[in-house]
Design a protein around this motif. Sequence first.
Motif, PDB file in Angstrom:
ATOM      1  N   MET A  52       0.829  -1.205   0.000  1.00  0.00           N
ATOM      2  CA  MET A  52       0.000   0.000   0.000  1.00  0.00           C
ATOM      3  C   MET A  52       0.864   1.257   0.000  1.00  0.00           C
ATOM      4  SD  MET A  52      -3.275  -0.916   2.422  1.00  0.00           S
ATOM      5  CE  MET A  52      -2.288  -1.217   3.878  1.00  0.00           C
ATOM      6  N   LEU A  53       1.935   1.247   0.780  1.00  0.00           N
ATOM      7  CA  LEU A  53       2.829   2.394   0.827  1.00  0.00           C
ATOM      8  C   LEU A  53       3.486   2.620  -0.534  1.00  0.00           C
ATOM      9  CD1 LEU A  53       3.925   4.570   2.690  1.00  0.00           C
ATOM     10  CD2 LEU A  53       5.743   2.998   3.344  1.00  0.00           C
ATOM     11  N   ASP A  54       3.926   1.541  -1.188  1.00  0.00           N
ATOM     12  CA  ASP A  54       4.513   1.658  -2.528  1.00  0.00           C
ATOM     13  C   ASP A  54       3.504   2.245  -3.516  1.00  0.00           C
ATOM     14  OD1 ASP A  54       6.930   0.616  -1.650  1.00  0.00           O
ATOM     15  OD2 ASP A  54       6.552  -1.403  -2.456  1.00  0.00           O
ATOM     16  N   ALA A  55       2.256   1.775  -3.454  1.00  0.00           N
ATOM     17  CA  ALA A  55       1.220   2.278  -4.357  1.00  0.00           C
ATOM     18  C   ALA A  55       0.947   3.759  -4.087  1.00  0.00           C
ATOM     19  CB  ALA A  55      -0.066   1.468  -4.199  1.00  0.00           C
ATOM     20  N   PHE A  56       0.914   4.148  -2.827  1.00  0.00           N
ATOM     21  CA  PHE A  56       0.690   5.555  -2.488  1.00  0.00           C
ATOM     22  C   PHE A  56       1.839   6.418  -2.999  1.00  0.00           C
ATOM     23  CE2 PHE A  56       1.379   9.119   0.458  1.00  0.00           C
ATOM     24  CZ  PHE A  56       0.224   9.834   0.200  1.00  0.00           C
ATOM     25  N   GLU A  57       3.079   5.961  -2.776  1.00  0.00           N
ATOM     26  CA  GLU A  57       4.240   6.723  -3.240  1.00  0.00           C
ATOM     27  C   GLU A  57       4.236   6.843  -4.764  1.00  0.00           C
ATOM     28  OE1 GLU A  57       7.484   4.644  -1.409  1.00  0.00           O
ATOM     29  OE2 GLU A  57       7.226   5.712   0.495  1.00  0.00           O
ATOM     30  N   GLU A  58       3.841   5.778  -5.442  1.00  0.00           N
ATOM     31  CA  GLU A  58       3.742   5.819  -6.910  1.00  0.00           C
ATOM     32  C   GLU A  58       2.712   6.865  -7.344  1.00  0.00           C
ATOM     33  OE1 GLU A  58       4.490   4.808 -10.909  1.00  0.00           O
ATOM     34  OE2 GLU A  58       5.603   4.263  -9.113  1.00  0.00           O
ATOM     35  N   SER A  59       1.577   6.915  -6.641  1.00  0.00           N
ATOM     36  CA  SER A  59       0.550   7.896  -7.000  1.00  0.00           C
ATOM     37  C   SER A  59       1.060   9.318  -6.768  1.00  0.00           C
ATOM     38  CB  SER A  59      -0.749   7.647  -6.228  1.00  0.00           C
ATOM     39  OG  SER A  59      -0.614   8.012  -4.866  1.00  0.00           O
ATOM     40  N   GLN A  60       1.840   9.518  -5.720  1.00  0.00           N
ATOM     41  CA  GLN A  60       2.425  10.837  -5.459  1.00  0.00           C
ATOM     42  C   GLN A  60       3.421  11.212  -6.558  1.00  0.00           C
ATOM     43  OE1 GLN A  60       0.017  11.660  -3.328  1.00  0.00           O
ATOM     44  NE2 GLN A  60       1.506  12.952  -2.352  1.00  0.00           N
ATOM     45  N   ASP A  61       4.197  10.227  -7.035  1.00  0.00           N
ATOM     46  CA  ASP A  61       5.143  10.476  -8.127  1.00  0.00           C
ATOM     47  C   ASP A  61       4.396  10.890  -9.395  1.00  0.00           C
ATOM     48  OD1 ASP A  61       7.237   9.815  -6.459  1.00  0.00           O
ATOM     49  OD2 ASP A  61       7.525   7.804  -7.302  1.00  0.00           O
ATOM     50  N   ILE A  62       3.264  10.256  -9.658  1.00  0.00           N
ATOM     51  CA  ILE A  62       2.471  10.590 -10.842  1.00  0.00           C
ATOM     52  C   ILE A  62       1.946  12.020 -10.737  1.00  0.00           C
ATOM     53  CG2 ILE A  62       0.308  10.067 -12.059  1.00  0.00           C
ATOM     54  CD1 ILE A  62       0.902   7.071 -11.373  1.00  0.00           C
ATOM     55  N   VAL A  63       1.478  12.401  -9.561  1.00  0.00           N
ATOM     56  CA  VAL A  63       0.991  13.764  -9.355  1.00  0.00           C
ATOM     57  C   VAL A  63       2.125  14.766  -9.582  1.00  0.00           C
ATOM     58  CG1 VAL A  63       0.131  15.389  -7.600  1.00  0.00           C
ATOM     59  CG2 VAL A  63      -0.889  13.119  -7.811  1.00  0.00           C
ATOM     60  N   ALA A  64       3.315  14.482  -9.040  1.00  0.00           N
ATOM     61  CA  ALA A  64       4.457  15.379  -9.215  1.00  0.00           C
ATOM     62  C   ALA A  64       4.871  15.453 -10.687  1.00  0.00           C
ATOM     63  CB  ALA A  64       5.630  14.910  -8.352  1.00  0.00           C
ATOM     64  N   PHE A  65       4.846  14.319 -11.378  1.00  0.00           N
ATOM     65  CA  PHE A  65       5.189  14.292 -12.801  1.00  0.00           C
ATOM     66  C   PHE A  65       4.209  15.147 -13.596  1.00  0.00           C
ATOM     67  CE2 PHE A  65       4.635  12.386 -17.020  1.00  0.00           C
ATOM     68  CZ  PHE A  65       5.937  12.472 -17.511  1.00  0.00           C
ATOM     69  N   ASP A  66       2.912  14.972 -13.332  1.00  0.00           N
ATOM     70  CA  ASP A  66       1.901  15.753 -14.033  1.00  0.00           C
ATOM     71  C   ASP A  66       2.076  17.254 -13.774  1.00  0.00           C
ATOM     72  OD1 ASP A  66       0.823  13.439 -15.089  1.00  0.00           O
ATOM     73  OD2 ASP A  66      -0.850  13.353 -13.668  1.00  0.00           O
ATOM     74  N   ALA A  67       2.407  17.602 -12.532  1.00  0.00           N
ATOM     75  CA  ALA A  67       2.628  19.013 -12.198  1.00  0.00           C
ATOM     76  C   ALA A  67       3.850  19.556 -12.935  1.00  0.00           C
ATOM     77  CB  ALA A  67       2.798  19.174 -10.685  1.00  0.00           C
ATOM     78  N   ALA A  68       4.903  18.758 -13.023  1.00  0.00           N
ATOM     79  CA  ALA A  68       6.105  19.201 -13.727  1.00  0.00           C
ATOM     80  C   ALA A  68       5.815  19.405 -15.214  1.00  0.00           C
ATOM     81  CB  ALA A  68       7.227  18.185 -13.533  1.00  0.00           C
TER      82      ALA A  68
END
Length: 88
Positions: A52-68
Amino acid sequence: MLYNWGISKISVSKAREKLSEVVEMSQSEPVVLEHYGRRAAVVVSPRHYDEMLDAFEESQDIVAFDAALAEEGNNIPWEQVKIDLGWS
């Protein structure tokens, strides 16, 4: 894998009496501890917690990528980034 779990429910008072069984059950599925019929906590195995933690961190990475990507300005092409990092 994260979405195929069954979920067990047990009252906090019963969980207190049967803690070792609750821990054992949590190895295969989340166990919801209820207090007066409302969720008070969830017991999961370390493996499921890590997933679950890995999945959450992955979702945060996607949000940061989209923002960039949404940032204004010049972008560096991927091929140039690989060259700059010595990957090509």
